[in-house]
Scaffold this motif. Structure first.
Motif, PDB file in Angstrom:
ATOM      1  N   THR A  89       0.665  -1.223  -0.054  1.00 36.74           N
ATOM      2  CA  THR A  89      -0.087   0.024  -0.100  1.00 36.74           C
ATOM      3  C   THR A  89       1.043   1.282  -0.013  1.00 36.74           C
ATOM      4  O   THR A  89       0.217   2.426   0.149  1.00 36.74           O
ATOM      5  CB  THR A  89      -0.893   0.010   1.247  1.00 36.74           C
ATOM      6  N   PHE A  90       1.949   1.095  -0.278  1.00 36.88           N
ATOM      7  CA  PHE A  90       2.942   2.374  -0.142  1.00 36.88           C
ATOM      8  C   PHE A  90       2.868   3.348  -1.312  1.00 36.88           C
ATOM      9  O   PHE A  90       3.066   4.578  -1.123  1.00 36.88           O
ATOM     10  CB  PHE A  90       4.625   1.971  -0.296  1.00 36.88           C
ATOM     11  N   LEU A  91       2.132   2.948  -2.517  1.00 34.57           N
ATOM     12  CA  LEU A  91       2.012   3.771  -3.441  1.00 34.57           C
ATOM     13  C   LEU A  91       1.033   4.702  -3.224  1.00 34.57           C
ATOM     14  O   LEU A  91      -0.257   4.285  -2.615  1.00 34.57           O
ATOM     15  CB  LEU A  91       1.590   2.906  -4.813  1.00 34.57           C
ATOM     16  N   ARG A  92       1.211   6.248  -3.271  1.00 35.55           N
ATOM     17  CA  ARG A  92       0.328   7.071  -3.051  1.00 35.55           C
ATOM     18  C   ARG A  92      -1.190   7.056  -3.588  1.00 35.55           C
ATOM     19  O   ARG A  92      -2.209   7.624  -2.935  1.00 35.55           O
ATOM     20  CB  ARG A  92       0.779   8.576  -3.470  1.00 35.55           C
ATOM     21  N   ARG A  93      -1.448   6.313  -4.751  1.00 36.80           N
ATOM     22  CA  ARG A  93      -2.567   6.540  -5.245  1.00 36.80           C
ATOM     23  C   ARG A  93      -3.237   4.996  -5.687  1.00 36.80           C
ATOM     24  O   ARG A  93      -4.023   4.748  -6.419  1.00 36.80           O
ATOM     25  CB  ARG A  93      -2.885   7.171  -6.517  1.00 36.80           C
ATOM     26  N   TYR A  94      -2.654   3.840  -4.906  1.00 36.58           N
ATOM     27  CA  TYR A  94      -2.743   2.525  -5.289  1.00 36.58           C
ATOM     28  C   TYR A  94      -3.488   1.692  -4.209  1.00 36.58           C
ATOM     29  O   TYR A  94      -3.108   0.405  -4.376  1.00 36.58           O
ATOM     30  CB  TYR A  94      -1.655   2.002  -6.171  1.00 36.58           C
ATOM     31  N   GLY A  95      -3.695   2.389  -2.851  1.00 38.70           N
ATOM     32  CA  GLY A  95      -4.045   1.379  -1.920  1.00 38.70           C
ATOM     33  C   GLY A  95      -5.257   0.451  -2.056  1.00 38.70           C
ATOM     34  O   GLY A  95      -5.201  -0.742  -1.765  1.00 38.70           O
ATOM     35  N   TYR A  96      -6.399   0.853  -2.675  1.00 35.28           N
ATOM     36  CA  TYR A  96      -7.405   0.016  -3.141  1.00 35.28           C
ATOM     37  C   TYR A  96      -7.196  -1.141  -3.845  1.00 35.28           C
ATOM     38  O   TYR A  96      -7.424  -2.435  -3.522  1.00 35.28           O
ATOM     39  CB  TYR A  96      -8.628   0.802  -3.678  1.00 35.28           C
ATOM     40  N   GLY A 100      -7.182  -4.900  -2.368  1.00 38.18           N
ATOM     41  CA  GLY A 100      -8.428  -5.670  -3.166  1.00 38.18           C
ATOM     42  C   GLY A 100      -7.775  -6.669  -3.943  1.00 38.18           C
ATOM     43  O   GLY A 100      -8.561  -7.736  -3.917  1.00 38.18           O
ATOM     44  N   TYR A 101      -6.898  -6.594  -4.832  1.00 38.03           N
ATOM     45  CA  TYR A 101      -6.261  -7.547  -5.692  1.00 38.03           C
ATOM     46  C   TYR A 101      -5.640  -8.575  -4.869  1.00 38.03           C
ATOM     47  O   TYR A 101      -5.794  -9.893  -5.092  1.00 38.03           O
ATOM     48  CB  TYR A 101      -5.454  -7.123  -6.729  1.00 38.03           C
ATOM     49  N   THR A 102      -4.873  -8.506  -3.792  1.00 35.17           N
ATOM     50  CA  THR A 102      -4.368  -9.276  -2.981  1.00 35.17           C
ATOM     51  C   THR A 102      -5.542 -10.101  -2.252  1.00 35.17           C
ATOM     52  O   THR A 102      -5.409 -11.309  -2.073  1.00 35.17           O
ATOM     53  CB  THR A 102      -3.699  -8.530  -1.751  1.00 35.17           C
ATOM     54  N   GLY A 234       0.752   5.971   3.017  1.00 32.25           N
ATOM     55  CA  GLY A 234       0.952   4.640   2.513  1.00 32.25           C
ATOM     56  C   GLY A 234       2.079   4.093   3.124  1.00 32.25           C
ATOM     57  O   GLY A 234       1.979   2.838   3.228  1.00 32.25           O
ATOM     58  N   ASP A 235       3.084   4.784   3.258  1.00 30.94           N
ATOM     59  CA  ASP A 235       4.176   4.010   3.595  1.00 30.94           C
ATOM     60  C   ASP A 235       3.976   3.425   5.379  1.00 30.94           C
ATOM     61  O   ASP A 235       4.856   2.606   5.735  1.00 30.94           O
ATOM     62  CB  ASP A 235       5.679   4.874   4.003  1.00 30.94           C
ATOM     63  N   ASN A 236       3.293   4.399   6.182  1.00 34.02           N
ATOM     64  CA  ASN A 236       2.983   3.945   7.345  1.00 34.02           C
ATOM     65  C   ASN A 236       2.319   2.433   7.336  1.00 34.02           C
ATOM     66  O   ASN A 236       2.499   1.743   8.279  1.00 34.02           O
ATOM     67  CB  ASN A 236       2.299   4.846   8.340  1.00 34.02           C
ATOM     68  N   PHE A 237       1.114   2.436   6.677  1.00 29.50           N
ATOM     69  CA  PHE A 237       0.294   1.379   6.203  1.00 29.50           C
ATOM     70  C   PHE A 237       1.376   0.257   5.913  1.00 29.50           C
ATOM     71  O   PHE A 237       1.093  -0.999   6.213  1.00 29.50           O
ATOM     72  CB  PHE A 237      -0.731   1.432   5.467  1.00 29.50           C
ATOM     73  N   ALA A 238       2.164   0.328   4.852  1.00 29.50           N
ATOM     74  CA  ALA A 238       2.905  -0.804   4.321  1.00 29.50           C
ATOM     75  C   ALA A 238       4.068  -1.038   5.528  1.00 29.50           C
ATOM     76  O   ALA A 238       4.321  -2.279   5.626  1.00 29.50           O
ATOM     77  CB  ALA A 238       3.909  -0.059   3.208  1.00 29.50           C
ATOM     78  N   MET A 239       4.299  -0.345   6.577  1.00 32.98           N
ATOM     79  CA  MET A 239       5.098  -0.533   7.531  1.00 32.98           C
ATOM     80  C   MET A 239       4.335  -1.511   8.368  1.00 32.98           C
ATOM     81  O   MET A 239       5.058  -2.465   9.115  1.00 32.98           O
ATOM     82  CB  MET A 239       5.862   0.447   8.345  1.00 32.98           C
ATOM     83  N   ALA A 240       3.236  -1.508   8.586  1.00 33.34           N
ATOM     84  CA  ALA A 240       2.338  -2.126   9.376  1.00 33.34           C
ATOM     85  C   ALA A 240       2.189  -3.713   8.804  1.00 33.34           C
ATOM     86  O   ALA A 240       2.348  -4.512   9.549  1.00 33.34           O
ATOM     87  CB  ALA A 240       0.954  -1.609   9.400  1.00 33.34           C
ATOM     88  N   GLY A 241       2.162  -3.661   7.514  1.00 32.38           N
ATOM     89  CA  GLY A 241       2.358  -4.996   6.794  1.00 32.38           C
ATOM     90  C   GLY A 241       3.621  -5.643   7.121  1.00 32.38           C
ATOM     91  O   GLY A 241       3.555  -7.152   7.223  1.00 32.38           O
ATOM     92  N   THR A 242       4.726  -4.892   6.800  1.00 30.61           N
ATOM     93  CA  THR A 242       5.996  -5.520   7.362  1.00 30.61           C
ATOM     94  C   THR A 242       6.117  -6.032   8.597  1.00 30.61           C
ATOM     95  O   THR A 242       6.704  -7.168   8.997  1.00 30.61           O
ATOM     96  CB  THR A 242       7.123  -4.332   7.081  1.00 30.61           C
ATOM     97  N   LEU A 243       5.650  -5.349   9.832  1.00 29.69           N
ATOM     98  CA  LEU A 243       5.503  -5.706  11.102  1.00 29.69           C
ATOM     99  C   LEU A 243       4.751  -6.933  11.302  1.00 29.69           C
ATOM    100  O   LEU A 243       5.419  -8.031  11.986  1.00 29.69           O
ATOM    101  CB  LEU A 243       5.159  -4.660  12.088  1.00 29.69           C
ATOM    102  N   PHE A 244       3.546  -7.103  10.641  1.00 25.41           N
ATOM    103  CA  PHE A 244       2.888  -8.463  10.787  1.00 25.41           C
ATOM    104  C   PHE A 244       3.727  -9.591  10.083  1.00 25.41           C
ATOM    105  O   PHE A 244       3.534 -10.734  10.615  1.00 25.41           O
ATOM    106  CB  PHE A 244       1.702  -8.323  10.231  1.00 25.41           C
TER     107      PHE A 244
END
Length: 528
Positions: A89-96, A100-102, A234-244
Motif C-alpha cells: 500500500t505504499f504507492l500514493r494512489r494505489y491502496g485500493y 483488493g487484488y491481494t 501509505g508508507d506507514n500502512f506498508a510498515m504495518a504490513g512489514t511488522l505483521f
C-alpha cells in the motif's frame, strides 16, 4: 492558478474488460464448486474416532493435527491477506488495488490450490503405488499449501504492481498455481529436496516468475510515471504490513517442519535471522543511502524481512544460532545494496521495472538460501551425528543424493519461473488489446475503483500547487524573503525511487529546519 477539471475526472473503463473479468471469475468459481463436490473429501472417518467409547473420545488423529497446525494456519492466513496486502500500500494512489487484488486473488488461489495439490499428490501416489485415487483428502495440509501458493502469486504481483488490470491478475492467478505445483511435484514429491519454508518453491520461483512477467509489462511511460511514488500515510500502512509479516514469519517457515527439534529450530533460526537482517538494514541504509545518509523506508519495509526468506530452505536444520543471525545479516545487507545499486541497473539495462523490489527481497535471498541448503546438506551427510536418527530420516529424505537433489530443484524452480513467466507475460501483453492501461492510469485506483472525494491528486498538480504557494510567499516578502528563500528553495522535485524530495525550505506549511549551530528553540513547526 487554474486547473482543467478534465484532468481530475475519473477514467472510465471500456466495457470489454469488466465483462471478461466477471464472466471468467464466475465460470471459474462454478468449476471450483463442481470439482470440490466431485473430487475432494475430508479425512476418512477412522481418523476422527480416537476410541469406540464416546466418553473417551479425544478427536483422534485429526484433532491432533488441528491442535498442531491451527496456530500456524492462523498466522500464515494473516501474513497472506493482511501482511502482503498492506506491504504493497505504499504507492500514493494505489491502496485500493493493492489490498483488493491481494484479497480476491489470494482467495481464488487458495481454492484452486486444493485441487492442484490433490491432483499432483494423486499423480505422485500413482507413480509409487500404481493406483490413481478417485478422490483427494482435504486436510489442514491442503489449506496450508493454498496459502503457500497464494504467497508465491503475491510475490509475483509485487513486480507488476500498478501496471495491471483485474483481468490481468485473474489470468495470472489461474495459470501461475499450475506451474507452482508442477515445481512442487518435481522438487518435493520426486526429488525430495529440502525446502521447509518455500525458499525455492515460493520465494525463488515466485520472484523469477514475476520478474519475467514484468519484462513484458515494462515500457517507457510506466518507468517515467510520477504516480510510482509513496505517500507518508501509505508508507506507514506498508510498515504495518512489514511488522505483521516479520512477527509471523517463524510460523511460515515452521508450519510443515517435522515435529520436535526441527520445528523448534525452524522457529528459532527464522526469528534470529530476522533480527540479523533488521540490524543490517538500518546499518547499510544509513551508510549508503543516496539522500544524505538518511534511513529509507523502502529498505526498512523490505530488507528487514530478508532474514526470513534466506531461512526458507534450511530453517529446521542444525545451522547453529550464530549461523542463523549471520545469514540474516548477510541477506539484509545484500538486499539493501540491491535496492540501491542493482534495481536501477536492472530497470535501465534489462528493462524490467520491479515495483516492489522482489528481486532484492525474495529472489536474491531465496537463491542464497537455496545454495546454503546444498552446503548444509553436504555437512549433514558428512556429520550425521548432528541429528537424531528420526530427524535425519525426516530431513535427508533423498539420502546420499540430497545435495544434488537440492541443486537440481533450485535450477528447476528458476527454469519453471522463467517458462511460466514467459507464457503469462505474453498472454497479459495480448490482453492489452481488450483493455490495457493507458499511461495516465498507471499506479492509480481511478480506472477500476469508485473513489472518495479525498483521493490524492496527481503529482503534477501537487507540485504545481506547492510551487505556486512558495512563489506567492516569495512575492509577499517577509522573513523568508530576507533569508533568501525563493522559488529555487520552495520548488518540489522528484528524487530517487520517485520520492518527493523536499528542498532546504519547504513551502508555506513548514519553516526551514535549523542547522546544527542554530538554537533549537528558534525552530517552530507550523501546523498543516
Amino acid at each position: 492558478m487554474t486547473h482543467n477539471d478534465d484532468d481530475h475526472k475519473w477514467v472510465t473503463t471500456k466495457r470489454k474488460e469488466p465483462i471478461f473479468f466477471t464472466v471468467i471469475l464466475f465460470i471459474f468459481q462454478i468449476f471450483m464448486i463442481i470439482c470440490f463436490a466431485a473430487l475432494t473429501g475430508y479425512d476418512t472417518n477412522k481418523n476422527y474416532t480416537g476410541s469406540e467409547n464416546p466418553d473417551e473420545f479425544k478427536g483422534g488423529e485429526v484433532q491432533e493435527r488441528v491442535n498442531n497446525f491451527y496456530g500456524y494456519f492462523r498466522d500464515i492466513n494473516i501474513m497472506i491477506f493482511f501482511g502482503f496486502g498492506f506491504l504493497m500500500t505504499f504507492l500514493r494512489r494505489y491502496g485500493y488495488s493493492a489490498l483488493g487484488y491481494t484479497f480476491i486473488i489470494s482467495a481464488l488461489v487458495s481454492q484452486w490450490s486444493v485441487l492442484l495439490n490433490g491432483f499432483f499428490e494423486a499423480w505422485s501416489h500413482s507413480n509409487k503405488h500404481g493406483e490413481f485415487p478417485s478422490t483427494w483428502e482435504f486436510s489442514m495440509d491442503s489449506l496450508l499449501q493454498g496459502f503457500f501458493c497464494s504467497g508465491s502469486v503475491m510475490i509475483s504481483y509485487g513486480a507488476i504492481l500498478g501496471r495491471v488490470t483485474p483481468l490481468h491478475m485473474l489470468i495470472m492467478g489461474i495459470i501461475e498455481p499450475i506451474f507452482f505445483f508442477l515445481n512442487v511435484f518435481i522438487g518435493e514429491m520426486n526429488l525430495e529436496a529440502i525446502d521447509v519454508g518455500g525458499g525455492m518453491y515460493i520465494h525463488l520461483f515466485g520472484s523469477v516468475f514475476g520478474l519475467t512477467v514484468a519484462w513484458f509489462l515494462t515500457d517507457r511511460k510506466s518507468k517515467e510515471c510520477t504516480d510510482n511514488a509513496p505517500s507518508y500515510s501509505g508508507d506507514n500502512f506498508a510498515m504495518a504490513g512489514t511488522l505483521f509479516l516479520w512477527m509471523m514469519w517463524p510460523s511460515f517457515n515452521a508450519a510443515i517442519a517435522p515435529l520436535g527439534e526441527p520445528q523448534f529450530r525452524a522457529i528459532a533460526n527464522t526469528f534470529l535471522s530476522l533480527t540479523g537482517s533488521t540490524v543490517a538494514t538500518f546499518i547499510v541504509s544509513r551508510l549508503f543511502s543516496h539522500l544524505g545518509n538518511k534511513l529509507d523506508m523502502v529498505h526498512v519495509q523490505n530488507s528487514s524481512l530478508a532474514g526470513g526468506v534466506v531461512q526458507g530452505c534450511i530453517a529446521h536444520m542444525n545451522i547453529n544460532p550464530g549461523g542463523a543471525i549471520a545469514m540474516g545479516f548477510i541477506a539484509g545487507t545484500i538486499s539493501v545494496c540491491g535496492y540501491l545499486f542493482i534495481t536501477p541497473k536492472v530497470q535501465r539495462k534489462l528493462h524490467i521495472q520491479d515495483t516492489c523490489g522482489i528481486l532484492n527481497l525474495h529472489c536474491i535471498p531465496g537463491f542464497l538460501g537455496s545454495i546454503a541448503a546444498i552446503f548444509a546438506a553436504i555437512k549433514g551427510l558428512n556429520n550425521p551425528n548432528m541429528y537424531s536418527k528420526v530427524e535425519f530420516e525426516q530431513i535427508f529424505r533423498a539420502g546420499d543424493s540430497q545435495a544434488s537433489a537440492n541443486l537440481i530443484a533450485t535450477m528447476v524452480s528458476i527454469g519453471l519461473g522463467i517458462v511460466g513467466g514467459l507464457l503469462v507475460g505474453f498472454i497479459l501483453l495480448q490482453l492489452k488489446k481488450i483493455k490495457g492501461l493507458k499511461s495516465k492510469e498507471y499506479y492509480q485506483d481511478s480506472a477500476f475503483w469508485i473513489l472518495p472525494i479525498d483521493y490524492p491528486k496527481d503529482v503534477a498538480t501537487v507540485v504545481a500547487l506547492n510551487n505556486a504557494a512558495a512563489t506567492s510567499e516569495d512575492t509577499a516578502g517577509g522573513d523568508d524573503e530576507e533569508e533568501g528563500v525563493g522559488k529555487e528553495h520552495g520548488a518540489v522535485e522528484m528524487g530517487q525511487h520517485n520520492r518527493i524530495v523536499q528542498p532546504k525550505q519547504d513551502n508555506k506549511y513548514h519553516k526551514q529546519l535549523p542547522s546544527d549551530d542554530e538554537d533549537d528553540d528558534e525552530f517552530k513547526q507550523e501546523p498543516i
